[in-house]
Design a protein around this motif. Structure first.
Motif, mmCIF file in Angstrom:
data_model
loop_
_atom_site.group_PDB
_atom_site.id
_atom_site.type_symbol
_atom_site.label_atom_id
_atom_site.label_comp_id
_atom_site.label_asym_id
_atom_site.label_seq_id
_atom_site.Cartn_x
_atom_site.Cartn_y
_atom_site.Cartn_z
ATOM 1 N N LEU A 264 4.097 0.376 2.059
ATOM 2 C CA LEU A 264 3.778 -0.287 3.322
ATOM 3 C C LEU A 264 3.418 -1.737 3.030
ATOM 4 O O LEU A 264 2.518 -2.020 2.233
ATOM 5 N N TYR A 265 4.108 -2.654 3.694
ATOM 6 C CA TYR A 265 3.897 -4.087 3.486
ATOM 7 C C TYR A 265 2.667 -4.544 4.257
ATOM 8 O O TYR A 265 2.528 -4.257 5.452
ATOM 9 N N VAL A 266 1.762 -5.275 3.572
ATOM 10 C CA VAL A 266 0.489 -5.675 4.162
ATOM 11 C C VAL A 266 0.246 -7.163 3.927
ATOM 12 O O VAL A 266 0.491 -7.679 2.828
ATOM 13 N N VAL B 259 0.848 -1.183 0.000
ATOM 14 C CA VAL B 259 0.000 0.000 0.000
ATOM 15 C C VAL B 259 0.886 1.235 0.000
ATOM 16 O O VAL B 259 1.851 1.319 0.780
ATOM 17 N N ALA B 260 0.585 2.174 -0.854
ATOM 18 C CA ALA B 260 1.353 3.419 -0.899
ATOM 19 C C ALA B 260 0.818 4.385 0.143
ATOM 20 O O ALA B 260 -0.380 4.689 0.173
ATOM 21 N N VAL C 204 -3.761 2.315 4.847
ATOM 22 C CA VAL C 204 -4.002 0.869 4.809
ATOM 23 C C VAL C 204 -5.498 0.583 4.844
ATOM 24 O O VAL C 204 -6.019 -0.257 4.090
ATOM 25 N N ILE C 205 -6.220 1.272 5.716
ATOM 26 C CA ILE C 205 -7.673 1.075 5.813
ATOM 27 C C ILE C 205 -8.337 1.390 4.480
ATOM 28 O O ILE C 205 -9.172 0.616 3.977
ATOM 29 N N TYR D 135 -2.659 -7.216 8.732
ATOM 30 C CA TYR D 135 -1.478 -6.804 9.484
ATOM 31 C C TYR D 135 -0.509 -6.110 8.535
ATOM 32 O O TYR D 135 -0.371 -6.523 7.372
ATOM 33 N N TYR D 136 0.146 -5.067 9.017
ATOM 34 C CA TYR D 136 1.084 -4.344 8.162
ATOM 35 C C TYR D 136 2.279 -3.884 8.975
ATOM 36 O O TYR D 136 2.226 -3.818 10.211
ATOM 37 N N ASP D 137 3.359 -3.573 8.273
ATOM 38 C CA ASP D 137 4.570 -3.057 8.912
ATOM 39 C C ASP D 137 4.577 -1.531 8.847
ATOM 40 O O ASP D 137 4.314 -0.941 7.788
#
Length: 383
Positions: free
Chosen positions: A64-66, A56-57, A142-143, A113-115
């Motif tokens: 962002l890793y998801v 996700v940008a 992310v949402i 879950y994301y970092d």
């Protein structure tokens, strides 16, 4: 504080609120820990495959890793649970939650879950973007990308909980319209520098200064030296992790697992967050959670963010559920996953306003919780 709504769960062997299968689970878990020094020695910690992986940008383009996990039975999800980890942690830190909650059918839970930026497999952080405001904006990204509609439950550990508070401050309409539940685990709404380990101690054990607003000393000025120490003195670091992160005897496998998680993120990235966590003061922002079911979970042996922080949050949110995990340190979701997960089930069912089979509403939720926990018992303690 209204006793009829606020539940103080003092849990070690048995929780004051635990009934039926929940009480059985906690009793068996405690008994297992007494019989086996390392109850998770055969657990594939951090190795559970996700159903989907995406990038996700963030609003400034940082990737962002998801990871996403669907309900295990293939049914349609009733709610999306989003886990927000703490400083120096990453997606695998939610291992026990993603394992157990996927098995639920009342309700069915889709997990995300994301970092954080600067952590795990996400993109880098700069001194300018290492703020709770930016982390809150990242969570919002992310949402919007992977949970654009439907009910949401947010679960935040340590700085992850602070990120949720910052999001409530920045996006109150999201909490009024879509966020049905919030779980705040081992976190604080402010006064981070006034309670907990002093900076001189955190400096000595700088590789694990991941939950509070100060690493201090040499870590602030020469992170490359800390990287060398971390790589060269694993035995010391392991002792520090055991002492600072856990309250009891968690078993060697979980200690090693946490150590591996902490080794992923360079200290030079972590120190960028010192200022924003030191200045964290969001007691007023807690009012933004008033539309959601809220639980606050903490360990009474937490040296990083003492349980008094949880009590203060609960004082500000008189309808919240306060859970005190006896003997737990700063990572109750790893140290006592059966306890944390049983309360997460409560929260998810409250957030979904789950019906019982006779068509009743919340009055039947204890029975529903027991039914859901029976499925988890088969996973926790296979015959």
């Amino acid at each position: 504080m209204t006793p009829s709504r606020k539940l103080m769960g003092v849990v070690g062997g048995l929780g004051a609120a635990a009934t039926g299968a929940a009480a059985t689970a906690l009793t068996m878990a405690t008994r297992q820990r007494r019989l086996h020094r390392d109850p998770y020695e055969d657990e594939p910690l951090g190795q559970l495959p996700p159903d989907r992986v995406s990038t996700v940008a963030a609003d400034d383009g940082v990737p962002l890793y998801v990871e996403e996990i669907d309900p295990a039975d293939g049914g349609a999800a009733d709610v999306t649970l989003i886990g927000v980890h703490g400083i120096a942690m990453s997606v695998p830190s939610w291992h026990f939650q993603r394992r157990d909650l996927a098995a639920l059918t009342l309700p069915r839970v889709r997990q995300v879950y994301y970092d954080h930026r600067g952590h795990g497999q996400s993109g880098p952080v700069t001194a300018e973007t290492a703020t709770l405001e930016q982390l809150a904006s990242d969570l919002h990204s992310v949402i919007r990308a992977v949970a654009p509609d439907g009910p949401i439950v947010l679960m935040g550990h340590s700085v992850g909980g602070m990120t949720i508070m910052a999001l409530a401050e920045e996006q109150p309409e999201l909490f009024a319209e879509r966020v049905r539940g919030v779980s705040l685990i081992a976190t604080a709404a402010g006064e981070v520098g006034t309670r907990g380990l002093p900076k001189r101690v955190l400096s000595k054990y700088s590789p694990v200064s991941w939950g509070v607003g100060g690493i201090g000393g040499i870590a602030e000025w020469q992170p490359e030296i800390i990287e060398f120490v971390r790589a060269a003195s694993g035995q010391l670091t392991r002792r520090a992790v055991r002492r600072l992160a856990f309250g009891g005897d968690p078993g060697e496998s979980v200690v090693v697992f946490l150590l591996e998680l902490l080794d992923v993120t360079p200290v030079r990235e972590l120190v960028k967050f010192i200022g924003t966590v030191d200045g964290h003061d969001r007691y007023a922002a807690l009012a933004g959670l008033k539309h959601a079911e809220v639980q606050v979970i903490g360990g009474d042996a937490d040296l990083i963010l003492p349980f008094s922080h949880c009590e203060r949050i609960a004082d500000e949110l008189p309808d919240a559920q306060l859970v005190r995990v006896s003997g737990s340190g700063h990572v109750p979701q790893l140290e006592h996953p059966e306890i944390v997960n049983s309360y997460l089930i409560d929260l998810l069912q409250l957030a979904c306003d789950t019906d019982d089979k006779s068509g009743g509403k919340l009055g039947g939720r204890v029975g529903l919780r027991d039914e859901a926990l029976r499925g988890l018992l088969r996973r926790w303690f296979p015959s």
